[in-house]
Design a protein around this motif. Structure first.
Motif, PDB file in Angstrom:
ATOM      1  N   MET A 115       0.849  -1.205   0.000  1.00 23.44           N
ATOM      2  CA  MET A 115       0.000   0.000   0.000  1.00 23.44           C
ATOM      3  C   MET A 115       0.875   1.243   0.000  1.00 23.44           C
ATOM      4  N   ALA A 116       0.499   2.236  -0.806  1.00 27.92           N
ATOM      5  CA  ALA A 116       1.377   3.399  -0.978  1.00 27.92           C
ATOM      6  C   ALA A 116       0.660   4.722  -0.716  1.00 27.92           C
ATOM      7  N   PRO A 117       1.420   5.750  -0.380  1.00 25.40           N
ATOM      8  CA  PRO A 117       0.868   7.098  -0.193  1.00 25.40           C
ATOM      9  C   PRO A 117       0.939   7.903  -1.494  1.00 25.40           C
ATOM     10  N   TRP A 118       0.603   9.192  -1.410  1.00 26.33           N
ATOM     11  CA  TRP A 118       0.475   9.996  -2.630  1.00 26.33           C
ATOM     12  C   TRP A 118       1.700  10.849  -2.936  1.00 26.33           C
ATOM     13  N   ASN A 119       2.666  10.954  -2.020  1.00 31.92           N
ATOM     14  CA  ASN A 119       3.695  11.981  -2.222  1.00 31.92           C
ATOM     15  C   ASN A 119       4.773  11.602  -3.240  1.00 31.92           C
ATOM     16  N   TYR A 120       5.135  10.309  -3.280  1.00 33.32           N
ATOM     17  CA  TYR A 120       5.967   9.778  -4.364  1.00 33.32           C
ATOM     18  C   TYR A 120       5.156   8.605  -4.899  1.00 33.32           C
ATOM     19  N   LEU A 141      -1.328  -4.549  -5.309  1.00 32.75           N
ATOM     20  CA  LEU A 141      -0.808  -3.205  -5.033  1.00 32.75           C
ATOM     21  C   LEU A 141      -1.946  -2.218  -4.928  1.00 32.75           C
ATOM     22  N   LYS A 142      -1.888  -1.392  -3.887  1.00 35.23           N
ATOM     23  CA  LYS A 142      -2.947  -0.398  -3.673  1.00 35.23           C
ATOM     24  C   LYS A 142      -2.313   0.998  -3.717  1.00 35.23           C
ATOM     25  N   PRO A 143      -2.502   1.712  -4.851  1.00 34.57           N
ATOM     26  CA  PRO A 143      -1.966   3.078  -4.936  1.00 34.57           C
ATOM     27  C   PRO A 143      -2.800   4.037  -4.088  1.00 34.57           C
ATOM     28  N   SER A 144      -2.291   5.252  -3.914  1.00 34.96           N
ATOM     29  CA  SER A 144      -3.071   6.256  -3.181  1.00 34.96           C
ATOM     30  C   SER A 144      -4.135   6.847  -4.100  1.00 34.96           C
ATOM     31  N   GLU A 145      -5.324   6.967  -3.559  1.00 34.06           N
ATOM     32  CA  GLU A 145      -6.441   7.556  -4.320  1.00 34.06           C
ATOM     33  C   GLU A 145      -6.244   9.056  -4.503  1.00 34.06           C
ATOM     34  N   LEU A 146      -5.298   9.643  -3.758  1.00 33.82           N
ATOM     35  CA  LEU A 146      -5.106  11.097  -3.831  1.00 33.82           C
ATOM     36  C   LEU A 146      -4.176  11.509  -4.974  1.00 33.82           C
ATOM     37  N   VAL A 176     -11.412   0.695   0.531  1.00 31.75           N
ATOM     38  CA  VAL A 176     -10.753  -0.403  -0.187  1.00 31.75           C
ATOM     39  C   VAL A 176      -9.556  -0.911   0.630  1.00 31.75           C
ATOM     40  N   SER A 177      -8.797   0.044   1.196  1.00 31.87           N
ATOM     41  CA  SER A 177      -7.637  -0.350   2.020  1.00 31.87           C
ATOM     42  C   SER A 177      -8.093  -1.167   3.220  1.00 31.87           C
ATOM     43  N   ILE A 178      -9.180  -0.728   3.830  1.00 35.68           N
ATOM     44  CA  ILE A 178      -9.674  -1.425   5.028  1.00 35.68           C
ATOM     45  C   ILE A 178     -10.082  -2.859   4.677  1.00 35.68           C
ATOM     46  N   THR A 191       3.309   1.928   3.295  1.00 38.27           N
ATOM     47  CA  THR A 191       3.963   3.236   3.402  1.00 38.27           C
ATOM     48  C   THR A 191       2.867   4.278   3.568  1.00 38.27           C
ATOM     49  N   GLY A 192       2.969   5.112   4.595  1.00 38.11           N
ATOM     50  CA  GLY A 192       1.958   6.144   4.813  1.00 38.11           C
ATOM     51  C   GLY A 192       2.095   6.781   6.174  1.00 38.11           C
ATOM     52  N   SER A 193       0.974   7.281   6.666  1.00 37.93           N
ATOM     53  CA  SER A 193       1.007   8.056   7.907  1.00 37.93           C
ATOM     54  C   SER A 193       1.076   7.157   9.148  1.00 37.93           C
ATOM     55  N   VAL A 194       1.508   7.739  10.243  1.00 41.46           N
ATOM     56  CA  VAL A 194       1.579   7.023  11.523  1.00 41.46           C
ATOM     57  C   VAL A 194       0.178   6.550  11.917  1.00 41.46           C
ATOM     58  N   LEU A 213       6.311  -1.352   8.097  1.00 38.25           N
ATOM     59  CA  LEU A 213       5.616  -0.061   8.144  1.00 38.25           C
ATOM     60  C   LEU A 213       6.632   1.030   7.867  1.00 38.25           C
ATOM     61  N   GLU A 214       6.419   1.745   6.775  1.00 34.28           N
ATOM     62  CA  GLU A 214       7.285   2.884   6.438  1.00 34.28           C
ATOM     63  C   GLU A 214       6.469   4.135   6.719  1.00 34.28           C
ATOM     64  N   LEU A 215       6.701   4.768   7.866  1.00 37.11           N
ATOM     65  CA  LEU A 215       5.833   5.861   8.312  1.00 37.11           C
ATOM     66  C   LEU A 215       6.569   7.203   8.251  1.00 37.11           C
ATOM     67  N   GLY A 216       6.066   8.176   8.970  1.00 39.00           N
ATOM     68  CA  GLY A 216       6.672   9.514   8.882  1.00 39.00           C
ATOM     69  C   GLY A 216       6.986  10.077  10.252  1.00 39.00           C
ATOM     70  N   GLY A 217       6.789  11.370  10.410  1.00 36.89           N
ATOM     71  CA  GLY A 217       7.058  12.021  11.692  1.00 36.89           C
ATOM     72  C   GLY A 217       7.837  13.304  11.496  1.00 36.89           C
ATOM     73  N   THR A 247       7.728  15.276   1.595  1.00 35.02           N
ATOM     74  CA  THR A 247       8.680  14.159   1.582  1.00 35.02           C
ATOM     75  C   THR A 247       8.792  13.621   3.000  1.00 35.02           C
ATOM     76  N   CYS A 248       8.683  12.290   3.149  1.00 36.25           N
ATOM     77  CA  CYS A 248       8.688  11.721   4.502  1.00 36.25           C
ATOM     78  C   CYS A 248       9.978  12.021   5.257  1.00 36.25           C
ATOM     79  N   VAL A 249      11.115  12.073   4.532  1.00 38.88           N
ATOM     80  CA  VAL A 249      12.398  12.305   5.200  1.00 38.88           C
ATOM     81  C   VAL A 249      12.854  13.768   5.120  1.00 38.88           C
ATOM     82  N   ASP A 337       2.616  18.156  14.776  1.00 40.98           N
ATOM     83  CA  ASP A 337       2.626  17.014  13.855  1.00 40.98           C
ATOM     84  C   ASP A 337       3.573  17.285  12.693  1.00 40.98           C
ATOM     85  N   GLU A 338       3.857  16.210  11.957  1.00 39.86           N
ATOM     86  CA  GLU A 338       4.663  16.335  10.743  1.00 39.86           C
ATOM     87  C   GLU A 338       4.046  17.425   9.848  1.00 39.86           C
ATOM     88  N   ILE A 339       4.861  18.380   9.374  1.00 39.72           N
ATOM     89  CA  ILE A 339       4.316  19.504   8.603  1.00 39.72           C
ATOM     90  C   ILE A 339       3.930  19.054   7.190  1.00 39.72           C
TER      91      ILE A 339
HETATM   92  P1  NAD Z   1      -2.057   7.786   4.472  1.00 35.76           P
HETATM   93  O1  NAD Z   1      -1.659   6.969   5.640  1.00 35.76           O
HETATM   94  O2  NAD Z   1      -3.225   8.692   4.609  1.00 35.76           O
HETATM   95  O3  NAD Z   1      -2.363   6.871   3.209  1.00 35.76           O
HETATM   96  C1  NAD Z   1      -1.542   5.780   2.815  1.00 35.76           C
HETATM   97  C2  NAD Z   1      -2.401   4.659   2.258  1.00 35.76           C
HETATM   98  O4  NAD Z   1      -3.311   4.255   3.275  1.00 35.76           O
HETATM   99  C3  NAD Z   1      -3.239   5.070   1.063  1.00 35.76           C
HETATM  100  O5  NAD Z   1      -3.170   4.027   0.095  1.00 35.76           O
HETATM  101  C4  NAD Z   1      -4.641   5.213   1.624  1.00 35.76           C
HETATM  102  O6  NAD Z   1      -5.635   4.844   0.709  1.00 35.76           O
HETATM  103  C5  NAD Z   1      -4.650   4.254   2.789  1.00 35.76           C
HETATM  104  N1  NAD Z   1      -5.561   4.678   3.866  1.00 35.76           N
HETATM  105  C6  NAD Z   1      -5.989   5.935   4.154  1.00 35.76           C
HETATM  106  N2  NAD Z   1      -6.818   5.927   5.220  1.00 35.76           N
HETATM  107  C7  NAD Z   1      -6.926   4.632   5.607  1.00 35.76           C
HETATM  108  C8  NAD Z   1      -7.649   3.961   6.642  1.00 35.76           C
HETATM  109  N3  NAD Z   1      -8.431   4.628   7.475  1.00 35.76           N
HETATM  110  N4  NAD Z   1      -7.513   2.620   6.766  1.00 35.76           N
HETATM  111  C9  NAD Z   1      -6.719   1.928   5.920  1.00 35.76           C
HETATM  112  N5  NAD Z   1      -6.031   2.518   4.904  1.00 35.76           N
HETATM  113  C10 NAD Z   1      -6.129   3.842   4.742  1.00 35.76           C
HETATM  114  O7  NAD Z   1      -0.741   8.605   4.066  1.00 35.76           O
HETATM  115  P2  NAD Z   1      -0.609   9.721   2.971  1.00 35.76           P
HETATM  116  O8  NAD Z   1      -1.309  10.956   3.424  1.00 35.76           O
HETATM  117  O9  NAD Z   1      -0.933   9.173   1.629  1.00 35.76           O
HETATM  118  O10 NAD Z   1       0.974   9.955   3.005  1.00 35.76           O
HETATM  119  C11 NAD Z   1       1.602  10.834   3.852  1.00 35.76           C
HETATM  120  C12 NAD Z   1       2.293  10.123   5.004  1.00 35.76           C
HETATM  121  O11 NAD Z   1       3.095   9.081   4.528  1.00 35.76           O
HETATM  122  C13 NAD Z   1       3.231  11.053   5.754  1.00 35.76           C
HETATM  123  O12 NAD Z   1       3.095  10.823   7.140  1.00 35.76           O
HETATM  124  C14 NAD Z   1       4.600  10.618   5.290  1.00 35.76           C
HETATM  125  O13 NAD Z   1       5.639  10.896   6.198  1.00 35.76           O
HETATM  126  C15 NAD Z   1       4.410   9.167   5.101  1.00 35.76           C
HETATM  127  N6  NAD Z   1       5.376   8.640   4.163  1.00 35.76           N
HETATM  128  C16 NAD Z   1       6.317   7.787   4.618  1.00 35.76           C
HETATM  129  C17 NAD Z   1       7.285   7.317   3.729  1.00 35.76           C
HETATM  130  C18 NAD Z   1       8.363   6.375   4.165  1.00 35.76           C
HETATM  131  O14 NAD Z   1       8.998   5.813   3.292  1.00 35.76           O
HETATM  132  N7  NAD Z   1       8.612   6.176   5.442  1.00 35.76           N
HETATM  133  C19 NAD Z   1       7.251   7.717   2.397  1.00 35.76           C
HETATM  134  C20 NAD Z   1       6.280   8.583   1.995  1.00 35.76           C
HETATM  135  C21 NAD Z   1       5.326   9.039   2.882  1.00 35.76           C
END
Ligand code: NAD
Length: 460
Positions: A115-120, A141-146, A176-178, A191-194, A213-217, A247-249, A337-339
């Motif tokens: 599962m991936a986020p939207w920033n990269y 694979l689940k891309p970000s809807e954003l 869909v992710s859920i 990869t995504g938010s905390v 889990l590849e998260l941020g902060g 960018t997460c980093v 929080d992470e800006i």
């Molecule tokens: P997000 O957590 O909102 O979304 C990531 C994925 O989770 C998406 O595919 C989304 O559809 C899904 N998702 C959203 N809400 C959900 C829910 N309630 N239940 C299950 N799945 C859900 O993250 P984002 O806003 O797309 O990305 C930004 C965050 O990602 C930032 O915190 C950033 O630091 C982090 N990030 C981390 C890395 C890394 O490599 N560590 C890289 C890029 C971004």
């Protein structure tokens, strides 16, 4: 396009059957699939760049290096090393295991979810996928809807290149992710938010599914009084405003020694001007904010803050000027929080005890950057503070190496990938002890055991 009416368990079942057929096991298959991935990205370069421009206004140089070029390096690295990574590792054995041999088999997990986020949005799907393929898995694979344009290009690429029983893209929002994380995948790579990371971990716990889990902060950059201030300002400005701070980093905030703070801020503002000109909105090197929700969240963070330079924005264009904020308080909304945008608070410190204490009181960051020419300060901060990974006199480049495993710790994530670490993230190290079929020492069998006194002597 959303797949929210589909039955994902059927997709998983189909991939599991393919995996159990043994098709993904041979190195030849994995190498061929990696080669196909490489070729399919190459033929779609223009589409990928256009999609990234549409979703994030990504400048072409940034988009190519951060989202495409880096994948070429990773795929080639994996192809070059795959056979060696796959080779069983022989181990030593205890004397009481002899005669026999021990080895570690690099076992694919099986059917995995990425599962991936939207920033990269392209790179953060494809990069873990390299590890999944190299490791011998199937993947959903689940891309970000954003980032819908990139999601579509990625889906087209996968659908026109691979069999869905091997790789499949599923699109949609949180619903869909859920539904996906509810299934018993053999591994989840998120990869995504905390905040969502915690949901993924809780869901995975129900099936005891292994996770990365590849998260941020909030990742700090610390600039001491011995630093090369001009270079520090340039490297921090570049790491921060690349992808408009999304960018997460990226350095989230700067802690600068009070004796050099004014000079550092002036150099930072100068670096921004050099990179993006007097009007960054007209610069071909500067991107945009992903959507209005994030634009509004970011501009709201500026309320009540003291702006050193920048601060301009254009809602319709989802543009926020590279902005330096000074004298922020640790209690301000900006510091909670992470800006994740182009706003850089610069705070001052008087001594390193204060820096250590503050960073230890916050969740463990994904990255930390130290700018210093003092080797004691370098070691003290980079070794004794806990964070995912980072740089000394460098920002964000640690993620662009196949030789440096990338990942967070605690709040910023769990697990690693890139290069060999990607292969390891998608394989289980299965230990096997092999003994001759004819042999049984009988040493531990009731009835033929030696005395406990003797065993105590040799096991002490
Ligand atoms: P997000 O957590 O909102 O979304 C990531 C994925 O989770 C998406 O595919 C989304 O559809 C899904 N998702 C959203 N809400 C959900 C829910 N309630 N239940 C299950 N799945 C859900 O993250 P984002 O806003 O797309 O990305 C930004 C965050 O990602 C930032 O915190 C950033 O630091 C982090 N990030 C981390 C890395 C890394 O490599 N560590 C890289 C890029 C971004």
């Amino acid at each position: 396009m959303s797949d929210n009416t589909a039955d994902f368990s059927v997709f998983l079942k189909e991939q599991r059957e393919f995996y159990y057929s043994g098709a993904t096991y041979p190195a030849e298959f994995r190498l061929a699939m990696l080669d196909m991935l490489l070729g399919s990205i190459k033929t779609r370069e223009a589409d990928i760049l256009a999609a990234l421009d549409q979703d994030l206004g990504k400048p072409a140089f940034e988009a190519f290096t951060n989202e495409i070029g880096i994948l070429y390096l990773e795929i080639r690295h994996a192809m070059k090393n795959l056979r060696r990574w796959m080779r069983p590792e022989r181990t030593r054995l205890e004397f009481f295991h002899l005669p026999g041999s021990g080895y570690i088999h690099k076992d694919p997990y099986g059917s995995v979810l990425i599962m991936a986020p939207w920033n990269y949005p392209f790179q953060l799907l494809a990069s873990p996928l390299i590890g999944a393929i190299a490791g011998g898995n199937t993947a959903i694979l689940k891309p970000s809807e954003l980032a819908p344009a990139t999601s579509k290009v990625f889906r087209d690429l996968v659908e026109s290149t691979f069999d869905p029983s091997f790789l499949r893209v599923v699109e949609g929002g949180p619903e869909v992710s859920i539904a996906l994380i509810d299934l018993d995948f053999d591994k989840i790579f998120f990869t995504g938010s905390v905040q969502v990371g915690k949901l993924v971990m809780a869901s995975a716990a129900r099936h005891l599914t292994p996770i990365t889990l590849e998260l941020g902060g909030k990742s700090p950059a610390i600039v001491d009084e011995t630093a090369n201030l001009e270079q520090a300002a340039r490297k921090i400005a570049w790491g921060k405003f690349n992808n408009s701070g999304q960018t997460c980093v990226a350095p989230d905030y700067v802690l600068v020694h009070e004796s050099v703070s004014a000079q550092f801020k002036a150099l930072l503002a100068e670096a921004i001007r050099k990179f993006y000109g007097n009007d960054p909105s007209a610069s071909p090197h500067y991107g945009r904010i992903i959507n209005l929700r994030h634009h509004d969240r970011l501009t709201a963070l500026l309320a009540g803050e003291k702006i050193h330079s920048g601060g301009g924005s254009d809602r319709e264009a989802r543009y926020i000027e590279p902005t330096i904020v000074e004298d922020s308080s640790w209690d301000s909304p900006l510091m909670q929080d992470e800006i994740f945008g182009p706003i850089l608070p610069v705070l001052t410190y008087a001594d390193l005890d204060e820096v250590e204490e503050r960073i230890r009181s916050l969740p463990k960051p994904l990255a930390l950057y130290v700018f210093t020419r003092n080797s004691q300060t370098e070691r003290r901060l980079s070794h004794r503070l806990s964070y995912g990974g980072g740089g000394v006199n460098s920002t964000i480049l640690q993620v662009a190496s196949s030789f440096l495993p990338f990942g967070g710790v605690g709040h910023s994530g769990t697990g690693h990938y890139h290069g060999k670490a990607s292969f390891e993230a998608f394989t289980h190290r299965k230990s096997i002890l092999k003994q001759p079929a004819w042999y049984n020492s009988g040493l531990a069998l009731p009835g033929s055991q030696p005395s406990l006194a003797f065993i105590r002597k040799i096991m002490h």
